[in-house]
Write a protein that holds these residues in place. Structure first.
Motif, PDB file in Angstrom:
ATOM      1  N   ASN A  46      27.429  10.722  89.399  1.00 33.27           N
ATOM      2  CA  ASN A  46      28.627  11.155  89.924  1.00 33.27           C
ATOM      3  C   ASN A  46      29.646  10.162  89.828  1.00 33.27           C
ATOM      4  O   ASN A  46      29.455   9.002  90.124  1.00 33.27           O
ATOM      5  CB  ASN A  46      28.415  11.355  91.374  1.00 33.27           C
ATOM      6  CG  ASN A  46      27.999  12.933  91.603  1.00 33.27           C
ATOM      7  OD1 ASN A  46      28.199  13.898  91.193  1.00 33.27           O
ATOM      8  ND2 ASN A  46      27.134  13.217  92.921  1.00 33.27           N
ATOM      9  N   ILE A  47      30.801  10.555  89.350  1.00 29.30           N
ATOM     10  CA  ILE A  47      31.936   9.860  89.296  1.00 29.30           C
ATOM     11  C   ILE A  47      33.183  10.402  90.086  1.00 29.30           C
ATOM     12  O   ILE A  47      33.444  11.451  89.950  1.00 29.30           O
ATOM     13  CB  ILE A  47      32.478   9.572  88.114  1.00 29.30           C
ATOM     14  CG1 ILE A  47      31.500   8.861  87.326  1.00 29.30           C
ATOM     15  CG2 ILE A  47      33.701   8.533  87.950  1.00 29.30           C
ATOM     16  CD1 ILE A  47      31.709   8.777  85.609  1.00 29.30           C
ATOM     17  N   THR A  48      33.417   9.847  91.152  1.00 29.06           N
ATOM     18  CA  THR A  48      34.375  10.420  92.022  1.00 29.06           C
ATOM     19  C   THR A  48      35.956   9.833  91.704  1.00 29.06           C
ATOM     20  O   THR A  48      36.043   8.808  91.210  1.00 29.06           O
ATOM     21  CB  THR A  48      34.316  10.146  93.779  1.00 29.06           C
ATOM     22  OG1 THR A  48      34.224   8.622  93.882  1.00 29.06           O
ATOM     23  CG2 THR A  48      33.105  10.804  94.049  1.00 29.06           C
ATOM     24  N   ALA A  49      37.001  10.630  91.900  1.00 23.64           N
ATOM     25  CA  ALA A  49      38.300   9.998  91.701  1.00 23.64           C
ATOM     26  C   ALA A  49      38.314   9.549  90.282  1.00 23.64           C
ATOM     27  O   ALA A  49      39.014   8.270  90.491  1.00 23.64           O
ATOM     28  CB  ALA A  49      38.839   9.067  92.618  1.00 23.64           C
ATOM     29  N   THR A  50      38.053  10.219  89.426  1.00 27.82           N
ATOM     30  CA  THR A  50      38.225   9.693  88.001  1.00 27.82           C
ATOM     31  C   THR A  50      39.171   9.127  87.737  1.00 27.82           C
ATOM     32  O   THR A  50      40.337   9.569  87.777  1.00 27.82           O
ATOM     33  CB  THR A  50      37.665  10.727  87.126  1.00 27.82           C
ATOM     34  OG1 THR A  50      38.511  11.990  87.179  1.00 27.82           O
ATOM     35  CG2 THR A  50      36.242  11.272  87.202  1.00 27.82           C
ATOM     36  N   GLN A  51      39.184   8.096  86.731  1.00 30.82           N
ATOM     37  CA  GLN A  51      40.394   7.282  86.106  1.00 30.82           C
ATOM     38  C   GLN A  51      40.077   7.448  84.685  1.00 30.82           C
ATOM     39  O   GLN A  51      39.131   7.592  84.076  1.00 30.82           O
ATOM     40  CB  GLN A  51      40.472   6.038  86.524  1.00 30.82           C
ATOM     41  CG  GLN A  51      40.426   5.895  88.139  1.00 30.82           C
ATOM     42  CD  GLN A  51      40.278   4.392  88.599  1.00 30.82           C
ATOM     43  OE1 GLN A  51      40.110   3.236  87.833  1.00 30.82           O
ATOM     44  NE2 GLN A  51      40.487   4.117  89.957  1.00 30.82           N
ATOM     45  N   THR A  52      41.431   7.143  83.922  1.00 29.14           N
ATOM     46  CA  THR A  52      41.395   7.391  82.439  1.00 29.14           C
ATOM     47  C   THR A  52      40.260   6.386  81.803  1.00 29.14           C
ATOM     48  O   THR A  52      39.795   6.409  80.843  1.00 29.14           O
ATOM     49  CB  THR A  52      42.573   7.178  81.708  1.00 29.14           C
ATOM     50  OG1 THR A  52      43.106   5.854  82.257  1.00 29.14           O
ATOM     51  CG2 THR A  52      43.681   8.425  82.176  1.00 29.14           C
ATOM     52  N   GLY A  53      40.060   5.258  82.684  1.00 24.06           N
ATOM     53  CA  GLY A  53      39.292   4.102  82.287  1.00 24.06           C
ATOM     54  C   GLY A  53      37.810   4.460  82.286  1.00 24.06           C
ATOM     55  O   GLY A  53      36.795   3.876  81.701  1.00 24.06           O
ATOM     56  N   ASP A  54      37.465   5.799  82.889  1.00 22.22           N
ATOM     57  CA  ASP A  54      36.093   6.151  82.746  1.00 22.22           C
ATOM     58  C   ASP A  54      35.629   6.916  81.622  1.00 22.22           C
ATOM     59  O   ASP A  54      34.549   7.153  81.681  1.00 22.22           O
ATOM     60  CB  ASP A  54      36.090   7.072  84.329  1.00 22.22           C
ATOM     61  CG  ASP A  54      36.302   6.275  85.578  1.00 22.22           C
ATOM     62  OD1 ASP A  54      36.583   7.097  86.306  1.00 22.22           O
ATOM     63  OD2 ASP A  54      35.804   5.207  85.687  1.00 22.22           O
ATOM     64  N   SER A  55      36.572   7.145  80.839  1.00 24.68           N
ATOM     65  CA  SER A  55      36.302   7.744  79.410  1.00 24.68           C
ATOM     66  C   SER A  55      35.457   7.085  78.789  1.00 24.68           C
ATOM     67  O   SER A  55      35.567   5.691  78.607  1.00 24.68           O
ATOM     68  CB  SER A  55      37.634   8.186  78.762  1.00 24.68           C
ATOM     69  OG  SER A  55      38.758   8.931  79.562  1.00 24.68           O
ATOM     70  N   ALA A  56      34.479   7.696  78.539  1.00 22.53           N
ATOM     71  CA  ALA A  56      33.261   6.959  77.703  1.00 22.53           C
ATOM     72  C   ALA A  56      32.174   7.886  77.272  1.00 22.53           C
ATOM     73  O   ALA A  56      32.209   9.305  77.870  1.00 22.53           O
ATOM     74  CB  ALA A  56      32.682   5.914  78.723  1.00 22.53           C
ATOM     75  N   ILE A  57      30.964   7.428  76.814  1.00 19.07           N
ATOM     76  CA  ILE A  57      29.712   8.127  76.695  1.00 19.07           C
ATOM     77  C   ILE A  57      28.962   7.591  77.764  1.00 19.07           C
ATOM     78  O   ILE A  57      28.763   6.518  77.690  1.00 19.07           O
ATOM     79  CB  ILE A  57      29.313   8.032  75.344  1.00 19.07           C
ATOM     80  CG1 ILE A  57      30.306   8.688  74.088  1.00 19.07           C
ATOM     81  CG2 ILE A  57      27.969   8.733  75.060  1.00 19.07           C
ATOM     82  CD1 ILE A  57      29.812   8.424  72.669  1.00 19.07           C
ATOM     83  N   TYR A  58      28.304   8.512  78.539  1.00 24.99           N
ATOM     84  CA  TYR A  58      27.250   7.910  79.379  1.00 24.99           C
ATOM     85  C   TYR A  58      26.109   8.312  79.060  1.00 24.99           C
ATOM     86  O   TYR A  58      25.671   9.573  78.647  1.00 24.99           O
ATOM     87  CB  TYR A  58      27.537   8.584  80.491  1.00 24.99           C
ATOM     88  CG  TYR A  58      28.927   8.109  81.537  1.00 24.99           C
ATOM     89  CD1 TYR A  58      30.094   8.814  80.835  1.00 24.99           C
ATOM     90  CD2 TYR A  58      28.898   7.051  82.125  1.00 24.99           C
ATOM     91  CE1 TYR A  58      31.349   8.130  81.476  1.00 24.99           C
ATOM     92  CE2 TYR A  58      29.984   6.712  82.909  1.00 24.99           C
ATOM     93  CZ  TYR A  58      31.174   6.932  82.214  1.00 24.99           C
ATOM     94  OH  TYR A  58      32.422   6.585  82.827  1.00 24.99           O
ATOM     95  N   LEU A  59      25.027   7.324  78.649  1.00 24.42           N
ATOM     96  CA  LEU A  59      23.663   7.508  78.377  1.00 24.42           C
ATOM     97  C   LEU A  59      22.816   7.417  79.485  1.00 24.42           C
ATOM     98  O   LEU A  59      22.912   6.204  80.150  1.00 24.42           O
ATOM     99  CB  LEU A  59      23.552   6.341  77.147  1.00 24.42           C
ATOM    100  CG  LEU A  59      24.415   6.269  76.043  1.00 24.42           C
ATOM    101  CD1 LEU A  59      24.149   5.079  75.182  1.00 24.42           C
ATOM    102  CD2 LEU A  59      24.275   7.651  74.987  1.00 24.42           C
ATOM    103  N   CYS A  60      21.643   7.971  79.158  1.00 26.85           N
ATOM    104  CA  CYS A  60      20.519   8.040  80.062  1.00 26.85           C
ATOM    105  C   CYS A  60      19.329   7.799  79.416  1.00 26.85           C
ATOM    106  O   CYS A  60      19.171   8.001  78.327  1.00 26.85           O
ATOM    107  CB  CYS A  60      20.492   9.621  80.764  1.00 26.85           C
ATOM    108  SG  CYS A  60      19.079   9.757  81.635  1.00 26.85           S
ATOM    109  N   ALA A  61      18.527   6.879  79.827  1.00 27.93           N
ATOM    110  CA  ALA A  61      17.309   6.445  79.238  1.00 27.93           C
ATOM    111  C   ALA A  61      16.217   6.264  80.361  1.00 27.93           C
ATOM    112  O   ALA A  61      16.486   6.045  81.304  1.00 27.93           O
ATOM    113  CB  ALA A  61      17.335   4.904  78.337  1.00 27.93           C
TER     114      ALA A  61
END
Lengths: 112, 115
Positions: free
Chosen positions: A75-90
Motif C-alpha cells: 500500500n502507498i498512501t498520499a502518493t507523490q510523483t516520486g513514487d513512480s516506479a516499477i515495484y517488484l515482488c520476490a
C-alpha cells in the motif's frame, strides 16, 4: 513450478491517491517475500515479510503478508510523483538458500 | 557509502562480437548474483557466486555466456558471439551472506544493445 504473479501490470493514478499493489505466489516451502522499488536503474529494497513478520510499515508505504491466501499487498498512501516506479515482488523458498522467484513487476505512474 | 558498481553503464555492440560486463560488489558481501532484465519482464536469474565459486550456473542461457569472480570480489560476465536476443539490462547484486533472507543490493546495471 514455482511462480510469482503481480497485478496489475501497470497503474496510473493522480498524486494524493492511495494505491494497492498485489503479489500472489505459488512457492513450495515458503520462507519470505520481498518488495523492491525500481526507478530508472537499480532495484532498491523496501520490505521483507516472513511468517514472524507479516506486516511492515515505513512512512507512507506498508505491506501485509497473507499466508493463507498466498499473497501480499503493498500500500502507498498520499502518493507523490516520486513514487513512480516499477515495484517488484520476490519470494524465497526454504528449498534454496539463495534463489528468489521474481514477479514481472507493477509499473506505477503517478500523475501530478 | 559505496554500493554495487557496474560498468559500463551502456554498451552497444555489433552482432557476433564478444562483450565483458563488470560488477564490483559491496565490500564484505560474499554472495553475488547476475540477473538479466528484458523490457517488461521480471528478473531472470543467470548465476550465483558464493565467494569465488559458482554453485549454480543453471540460469546461463547458453554456452556463449560465462562468468567468473576473483578474490571474492569483482565479477565479470562475458557474452561471446553476441546475438540480438542478448539485448537487455544486466543487473548485478550482492548480499552479505548466502541466505536469501539477506536483502540483495543491486547495481545500476549495464544496458546491452546488440545491433
Amino acid at each position: 513450478e514455482d511462480k510469482v504473479v503481480q497485478s496489475p501490470l501497470s497503474l496510473v493514478v493522480h498524486e494524493g491517491d492511495t494505491v494497492t499493489l498485489n503479489c500472489s505466489y505459488e512457492v513450495t516451502n515458503f520462507r519470505s517475500l520481498l518488495w523492491y522499488k525500481q526507478e530508472k536503474k537499480a532495484p532498491t529494497f523496501l520490505f521483507m515479510l516472513t511468517s514472524s513478520g507479516i506486516e511492515k510499515k515505513s512512512g507512507r508505504l506498508s505491506s501485509i503478508l497473507d499466508k493463507k491466501e498466498l499473497s501480499s499487498i503493498l500500500n502507498i498512501t498520499a502518493t507523490q510523483t516520486g513514487d513512480s516506479a516499477i515495484y517488484l515482488c520476490a519470494v524465497a523458498s526454504m528449498d534454496s538458500n539463495y534463489q528468489l522467484i521474481w514477479g514481472a513487476g507493477t509499473k506505477l505512474i503517478i500523475k501530478p | 557509502g559505496a554500493g554495487v558498481s557496474q560498468s559500463p553503464s551502456n554498451k552497444v555492440t555489433e552482432k557476433g562480437k564478444d562483450v565483458e560486463l563488470r560488477c564490483d560488489p559491496i565490500s564484505g558481501h560474499t554472495a553475488l548474483y547476475w540477473y538479466r532484465q528484458s523490457l517488461g519482464q521480471g528478473l531472470e536469474f543467470l548465476i550465483y557466486f558464493q565467494g569465488n565459486s559458482a554453485p549454480d550456473k543453471s540460469g546461463l542461457p547458453s554456452d556463449r555466456f560465462s562468468a567468473e569472480r576473483t578474490g571474492g570480489s569483482v565479477s565479470t560476465l562475458t557474452i561471446q558471439r553476441t546475438q540480438q536476443e542478448d539485448s537487455a539490462v544486466y543487473l548485478c547484486a550482492s548480499s552479505f551472506d548466502r541466505s536469501n533472507n539477506s536483502p540483495l543490493h543491486f547495481g545500476n546495471g549495464t544496458r546491452l544493445t546488440v545491433t
